[in-house]
Design a protein around this motif. Structure first.
Motif, PDB file in Angstrom:
ATOM      1  N   PHE A  37       0.747  -1.180   0.199  1.00 46.97           N
ATOM      2  CA  PHE A  37       0.161   0.002   0.041  1.00 46.97           C
ATOM      3  C   PHE A  37       0.913   1.266  -0.048  1.00 46.97           C
ATOM      4  CE2 PHE A  37      -2.316   3.459   1.716  1.00 46.97           C
ATOM      5  CZ  PHE A  37      -3.247   3.627   0.881  1.00 46.97           C
ATOM      6  N   GLU A  38       1.921   1.185   0.608  1.00 51.50           N
ATOM      7  CA  GLU A  38       2.670   2.369   0.766  1.00 51.50           C
ATOM      8  C   GLU A  38       3.450   2.955  -0.588  1.00 51.50           C
ATOM      9  OE1 GLU A  38       7.168   4.116   2.736  1.00 51.50           O
ATOM     10  OE2 GLU A  38       6.020   2.499   3.704  1.00 51.50           O
ATOM     11  N   ALA A  39       3.822   1.735  -1.429  1.00 49.49           N
ATOM     12  CA  ALA A  39       4.028   1.895  -2.647  1.00 49.49           C
ATOM     13  C   ALA A  39       2.997   2.473  -3.513  1.00 49.49           C
ATOM     14  CB  ALA A  39       4.845   0.802  -3.406  1.00 49.49           C
ATOM     15  N   LEU A  40       1.850   1.942  -3.569  1.00 53.98           N
ATOM     16  CA  LEU A  40       0.908   2.461  -4.289  1.00 53.98           C
ATOM     17  C   LEU A  40       0.284   4.043  -3.908  1.00 53.98           C
ATOM     18  CD1 LEU A  40      -1.657   2.201  -5.939  1.00 53.98           C
ATOM     19  CD2 LEU A  40      -2.995   1.082  -4.180  1.00 53.98           C
ATOM     20  N   ALA A  41       0.299   4.171  -2.606  1.00 52.72           N
ATOM     21  CA  ALA A  41       0.154   5.632  -2.228  1.00 52.72           C
ATOM     22  C   ALA A  41       1.036   6.619  -2.672  1.00 52.72           C
ATOM     23  CB  ALA A  41      -0.193   5.486  -0.443  1.00 52.72           C
ATOM     24  N   ARG A  42       2.416   6.150  -2.561  1.00 50.82           N
ATOM     25  CA  ARG A  42       3.404   7.100  -3.004  1.00 50.82           C
ATOM     26  C   ARG A  42       3.334   7.323  -4.557  1.00 50.82           C
ATOM     27  NH1 ARG A  42       7.151   8.411   0.723  1.00 50.82           N
ATOM     28  NH2 ARG A  42       7.238   7.166   2.643  1.00 50.82           N
ATOM     29  N   GLU A  43       2.946   6.321  -5.357  1.00 51.08           N
ATOM     30  CA  GLU A  43       2.567   6.391  -6.871  1.00 51.08           C
ATOM     31  C   GLU A  43       1.668   7.547  -6.925  1.00 51.08           C
ATOM     32  OE1 GLU A  43       1.180   4.025 -10.746  1.00 51.08           O
ATOM     33  OE2 GLU A  43       1.803   2.816  -8.808  1.00 51.08           O
ATOM     34  N   TRP A  44       0.551   7.167  -6.239  1.00 54.12           N
ATOM     35  CA  TRP A  44      -0.731   8.146  -6.311  1.00 54.12           C
ATOM     36  C   TRP A  44      -0.139   9.581  -5.857  1.00 54.12           C
ATOM     37  CZ3 TRP A  44      -2.816  10.826  -1.943  1.00 54.12           C
ATOM     38  CH2 TRP A  44      -3.832  11.612  -2.352  1.00 54.12           C
ATOM     39  N   HIS A  45       0.380   9.753  -4.859  1.00 56.74           N
ATOM     40  CA  HIS A  45       0.801  11.125  -4.362  1.00 56.74           C
ATOM     41  C   HIS A  45       1.602  11.677  -5.428  1.00 56.74           C
ATOM     42  CE1 HIS A  45       3.778  13.951  -2.134  1.00 56.74           C
ATOM     43  NE2 HIS A  45       2.545  14.171  -1.417  1.00 56.74           N
ATOM     44  N   SER A  46       2.692  11.161  -6.072  1.00 57.93           N
ATOM     45  CA  SER A  46       3.470  11.540  -7.169  1.00 57.93           C
ATOM     46  C   SER A  46       2.776  11.938  -8.368  1.00 57.93           C
ATOM     47  CB  SER A  46       4.683  10.518  -7.679  1.00 57.93           C
ATOM     48  OG  SER A  46       5.312  10.256  -6.504  1.00 57.93           O
ATOM     49  N   SER A  47       1.593  11.128  -8.760  1.00 59.21           N
ATOM     50  CA  SER A  47       0.881  11.434  -9.946  1.00 59.21           C
ATOM     51  C   SER A  47       0.062  12.900  -9.660  1.00 59.21           C
ATOM     52  CB  SER A  47      -0.140  10.458 -10.264  1.00 59.21           C
ATOM     53  OG  SER A  47      -1.275  10.303  -9.069  1.00 59.21           O
ATOM     54  N   ALA A  71      -3.880  -5.082  -2.390  1.00 63.55           N
ATOM     55  CA  ALA A  71      -4.897  -6.099  -2.742  1.00 63.55           C
ATOM     56  C   ALA A  71      -5.645  -6.883  -1.607  1.00 63.55           C
ATOM     57  CB  ALA A  71      -4.703  -6.872  -3.948  1.00 63.55           C
ATOM     58  N   GLU A  72      -4.551  -7.216  -0.509  1.00 66.95           N
ATOM     59  CA  GLU A  72      -4.990  -8.233   0.536  1.00 66.95           C
ATOM     60  C   GLU A  72      -5.565  -7.346   1.660  1.00 66.95           C
ATOM     61  OE1 GLU A  72      -1.452 -10.296   1.540  1.00 66.95           O
ATOM     62  OE2 GLU A  72      -1.395 -11.247  -0.455  1.00 66.95           O
ATOM     63  N   ILE A  73      -5.738  -6.153   1.811  1.00 63.08           N
ATOM     64  CA  ILE A  73      -6.318  -5.333   2.985  1.00 63.08           C
ATOM     65  C   ILE A  73      -7.684  -5.213   2.825  1.00 63.08           C
ATOM     66  CG2 ILE A  73      -6.140  -3.482   4.378  1.00 63.08           C
ATOM     67  CD1 ILE A  73      -3.213  -2.458   2.808  1.00 63.08           C
ATOM     68  N   THR A  74      -8.421  -5.907   3.782  1.00 63.11           N
ATOM     69  CA  THR A  74      -9.795  -5.807   3.659  1.00 63.11           C
ATOM     70  C   THR A  74     -10.743  -4.502   3.929  1.00 63.11           C
ATOM     71  OG1 THR A  74     -10.296  -6.708   5.927  1.00 63.11           O
ATOM     72  CG2 THR A  74      -9.521  -8.289   4.226  1.00 63.11           C
ATOM     73  N   THR A  75     -11.783  -4.611   3.677  1.00 64.98           N
ATOM     74  CA  THR A  75     -12.658  -3.389   3.710  1.00 64.98           C
ATOM     75  C   THR A  75     -12.816  -3.293   5.473  1.00 64.98           C
ATOM     76  OG1 THR A  75     -14.102  -3.695   2.018  1.00 64.98           O
ATOM     77  CG2 THR A  75     -14.805  -2.520   3.866  1.00 64.98           C
ATOM     78  N   MET A  76     -12.944  -4.331   6.051  1.00 63.37           N
ATOM     79  CA  MET A  76     -13.034  -4.422   7.779  1.00 63.37           C
ATOM     80  C   MET A  76     -11.644  -3.949   8.320  1.00 63.37           C
ATOM     81  SD  MET A  76     -15.926  -5.090   8.736  1.00 63.37           S
ATOM     82  CE  MET A  76     -15.416  -5.099  10.621  1.00 63.37           C
ATOM     83  N   LYS A 110      -8.661   6.321  -0.555  1.00 64.60           N
ATOM     84  CA  LYS A 110      -9.623   6.016  -1.677  1.00 64.60           C
ATOM     85  C   LYS A 110      -9.111   6.103  -3.037  1.00 64.60           C
ATOM     86  CE  LYS A 110     -14.328   6.570  -2.902  1.00 64.60           C
ATOM     87  NZ  LYS A 110     -14.170   7.071  -4.231  1.00 64.60           N
ATOM     88  N   ASP A 111      -8.601   7.308  -3.104  1.00 65.26           N
ATOM     89  CA  ASP A 111      -7.893   7.730  -4.507  1.00 65.26           C
ATOM     90  C   ASP A 111      -6.985   6.844  -4.714  1.00 65.26           C
ATOM     91  OD1 ASP A 111      -9.716   9.917  -4.340  1.00 65.26           O
ATOM     92  OD2 ASP A 111      -8.465  11.417  -4.164  1.00 65.26           O
ATOM     93  N   ALA A 112      -6.105   6.556  -3.885  1.00 66.86           N
ATOM     94  CA  ALA A 112      -4.872   5.669  -4.237  1.00 66.86           C
ATOM     95  C   ALA A 112      -5.573   4.252  -4.936  1.00 66.86           C
ATOM     96  CB  ALA A 112      -4.094   5.175  -3.110  1.00 66.86           C
ATOM     97  N   TYR A 113      -6.358   3.794  -4.152  1.00 63.32           N
ATOM     98  CA  TYR A 113      -7.128   2.519  -4.790  1.00 63.32           C
ATOM     99  C   TYR A 113      -7.928   2.804  -5.910  1.00 63.32           C
ATOM    100  CZ  TYR A 113      -6.198  -0.699  -0.754  1.00 63.32           C
ATOM    101  OH  TYR A 113      -5.972  -1.502   0.003  1.00 63.32           O
ATOM    102  N   ASP A 114      -8.441   4.022  -6.072  1.00 68.22           N
ATOM    103  CA  ASP A 114      -8.876   4.187  -7.417  1.00 68.22           C
ATOM    104  C   ASP A 114      -8.012   4.381  -8.463  1.00 68.22           C
ATOM    105  OD1 ASP A 114     -11.497   4.498  -6.692  1.00 68.22           O
ATOM    106  OD2 ASP A 114     -11.327   6.800  -6.564  1.00 68.22           O
ATOM    107  N   LEU A 115      -6.593   4.596  -8.326  1.00 69.88           N
ATOM    108  CA  LEU A 115      -5.332   4.531  -9.217  1.00 69.88           C
ATOM    109  C   LEU A 115      -5.053   3.133  -9.351  1.00 69.88           C
ATOM    110  CD1 LEU A 115      -3.230   5.940 -10.852  1.00 69.88           C
ATOM    111  CD2 LEU A 115      -1.965   5.607  -8.622  1.00 69.88           C
ATOM    112  N   ARG A 153      -4.769  -2.985 -11.574  1.00 70.39           N
ATOM    113  CA  ARG A 153      -4.207  -3.841 -10.449  1.00 70.39           C
ATOM    114  C   ARG A 153      -5.209  -3.881  -9.424  1.00 70.39           C
ATOM    115  NH1 ARG A 153       0.554   0.209  -9.324  1.00 70.39           N
ATOM    116  NH2 ARG A 153      -0.955   1.680 -10.220  1.00 70.39           N
ATOM    117  N   ALA A 154      -6.313  -3.729  -9.507  1.00 67.45           N
ATOM    118  CA  ALA A 154      -7.379  -3.883  -8.371  1.00 67.45           C
ATOM    119  C   ALA A 154      -8.586  -3.894  -8.976  1.00 67.45           C
ATOM    120  CB  ALA A 154      -7.150  -2.786  -7.274  1.00 67.45           C
ATOM    121  N   SER A 155      -9.558  -4.860  -8.486  1.00 63.78           N
ATOM    122  CA  SER A 155     -10.853  -5.157  -9.188  1.00 63.78           C
ATOM    123  C   SER A 155     -11.847  -4.268  -8.541  1.00 63.78           C
ATOM    124  CB  SER A 155     -11.344  -6.456  -9.036  1.00 63.78           C
ATOM    125  OG  SER A 155     -11.150  -7.067  -7.820  1.00 63.78           O
ATOM    126  N   TYR A 156     -11.625  -3.758  -7.267  1.00 61.50           N
ATOM    127  CA  TYR A 156     -12.689  -3.120  -6.506  1.00 61.50           C
ATOM    128  C   TYR A 156     -11.895  -2.159  -5.516  1.00 61.50           C
ATOM    129  CZ  TYR A 156     -12.172  -5.677  -2.141  1.00 61.50           C
ATOM    130  OH  TYR A 156     -11.760  -6.169  -1.062  1.00 61.50           O
TER     131      TYR A 156
END
Length: 413
Positions: free
Chosen positions: A109-119, A150-155, A181-186, A192-195
């Motif tokens: 998640f950190e890699a994804l969040a930093r990618e979103w932040h850079s974008s 992808a393994e972190i659940t909604t709960m 939420k924006d990072a997951y949208d990316l 890379r994510a289905s939901y």
């Protein structure tokens, strides 16, 4: 330790650490084709001796020491020997493992969040970008940073956000949820994510409302002012609460303030636009009443050696926690009754009730007037606000001393 003094193999951890270099590079057998290499400059690493498909012997590096310790090196060697026994080329299988490890690292998640932040950097001012990344580093990365997103659940996300909810940092909670939420949208739009596991979570956590800016009634204000001035814990926090009550600035503006922003001769604080968190905003000039100057002078004896007015305890280059003033008010017994932001509501109420010009009040609070008027009205009313804030500081002194009777008042001139 000399290599001649080695008593047993596999090599003990103390042996690995203490082996001395020699005039030329040498290798010491650990076992089963795994060797420990020591260079003349003291650099140490692991190598596996293996037979290539063409029947020739070769060396395969497994990593430097101490980053790769004995146990890990033996594990890697065992995996490569198993590959060789299965007819695989250890060189190729090692590269495949490296690729898999890299993919796993990039899926955190950190890699994804930093990618979103850079974008998004092009659409933010530097202060906003720094605050957003800081919020993620503080509230999210310690828990989910190394997890595969992808393994972190909604709960699990709900529990993290409810933890922030229990702390009462609802405004920060709302922002952090939106960032994640924006990072997951990316991840979703890039396949890379289905939901999005944060979709709809806002319905089940407390939203920031006016209650988040809770403030005491005017009748309760004198007791609050006295409690602040007698705050028995950290002196810098006591002075911070006092300054919030005097200046009615946003808590983040004060918490992140730097000494270089203050002109004591002109009795003026200039909050630069890049710290205000608003794209396209302007710097904000805050006239300082006598009482604020006195508080700042006292604070300077505590934190004046650092750039920040309120440096963090563990890292002096970063400001205190974003909950520092809220927690102090809770310790004083004002949980749910007064927040740092609530001092702005009190100032607005008192100044309006005493007849001060609404434009002067809005300028002091750094509020932008709506519509075209807000675009063209750049008057800062600095001299009028100097008079107003000094009156307000004197008024708070009188309230704290119990020398004010509430009633209906006309315009102050």
């Amino acid at each position: 330790m000399k290599r001649a003094d080695i008593k047993r193999r596999p090599l003990a951890d103390t042996t690995l650490a203490s082996l001395e270099p020699e005039a030329s590079t040498y290798r010491e057998l650990d076992g089963a084709g795994l060797y420990f290499r020591v260079k003349p400059n003291g650099q140490k690493s692991w190598e596996l001796r293996y037979k290539k498909p063409d029947g020739k012997w070769s060396w395969l590096g497994l990593g430097g020491y101490p980053e790769v310790g004995g146990a890990l090196a033996r594990q890697k060697a065992a995996e490569l020997r198993a590959d060789q026994a299965a007819g695989k080329n250890p060189m190729v299988s090692r590269q495949a493992r490296k690729t898999a490890e890299l993919a796993a690292t990039n899926s955190t998640f950190e890699a994804l969040a930093r990618e979103w932040h850079s974008s998004r950097l092009a659409s933010w001012d530097p202060g906003t970008a720094k605050r957003i990344l800081g919020a993620l580093e503080l509230h999210v990365f310690p828990t989910f940073g190394k997890r595969a997103f992808a393994e972190i659940t909604t709960m699990e996300w709900l529990e993290l956000l409810r933890g922030m909810e229990r702390k009462g940092i609802l405004e920060q909670l709302s922002r952090v949820r939106a960032y994640c939420k924006d990072a997951y949208d990316l991840a979703r739009v890039t396949g890379r994510a289905s939901y999005n596991p944060l979709e709809g979570l806002h319905k089940f956590i407390q939203a920031p409302t006016a209650d988040n800016y809770a403030h005491v009634s005017l009748d309760e204000l004198p007791a609050l002012l006295r409690a602040i001035r007698a705050y028995p814990h950290a002196h810098d926090v006591r002075l911070g609460l006092h300054l919030l009550s005097l200046l009615a600035v946003r808590p983040s503006e004060l918490r992140e303030a730097e000494w270089s922003e203050f002109d004591f001769e002109r009795q003026l604080w200039t909050i630069p636009e890049q710290r205000k968190g608003r794209k396209g905003g302007r710097e904000h000039l805050v006239p300082l009443p006598r009482q604020a100057i006195e508080a700042l002078e006292e604070l300077r004896t505590i934190t004046g050696a650092y750039p920040l007015l309120f440096p963090g305890r563990s890292d002096r280059t970063k400001p205190r926690s974003d909950t520092v003033f809220l927690m102090a008010l809770r310790r004083l017994g004002y949980e749910g009754r007064q927040t740092g932001h609530g001092f702005r509501h009190l100032a607005s109420t008192i100044l309006n009730e005493h007849g001060f010009d609404a434009d002067h009040i809005e300028a002091q609070l750094s509020h932008k007037a709506p519509g075209v008027r807000g675009i063209y009205n750049k008057a800062k009313y600095l001299e009028q606000r100097r008079t107003m804030v000094q009156w307000y500081a004197d008024h708070l002194d009188k309230l704290a001393a119990g020398n004010v009777v509430h009633g209906q008042f006309g315009r102050v001139v």
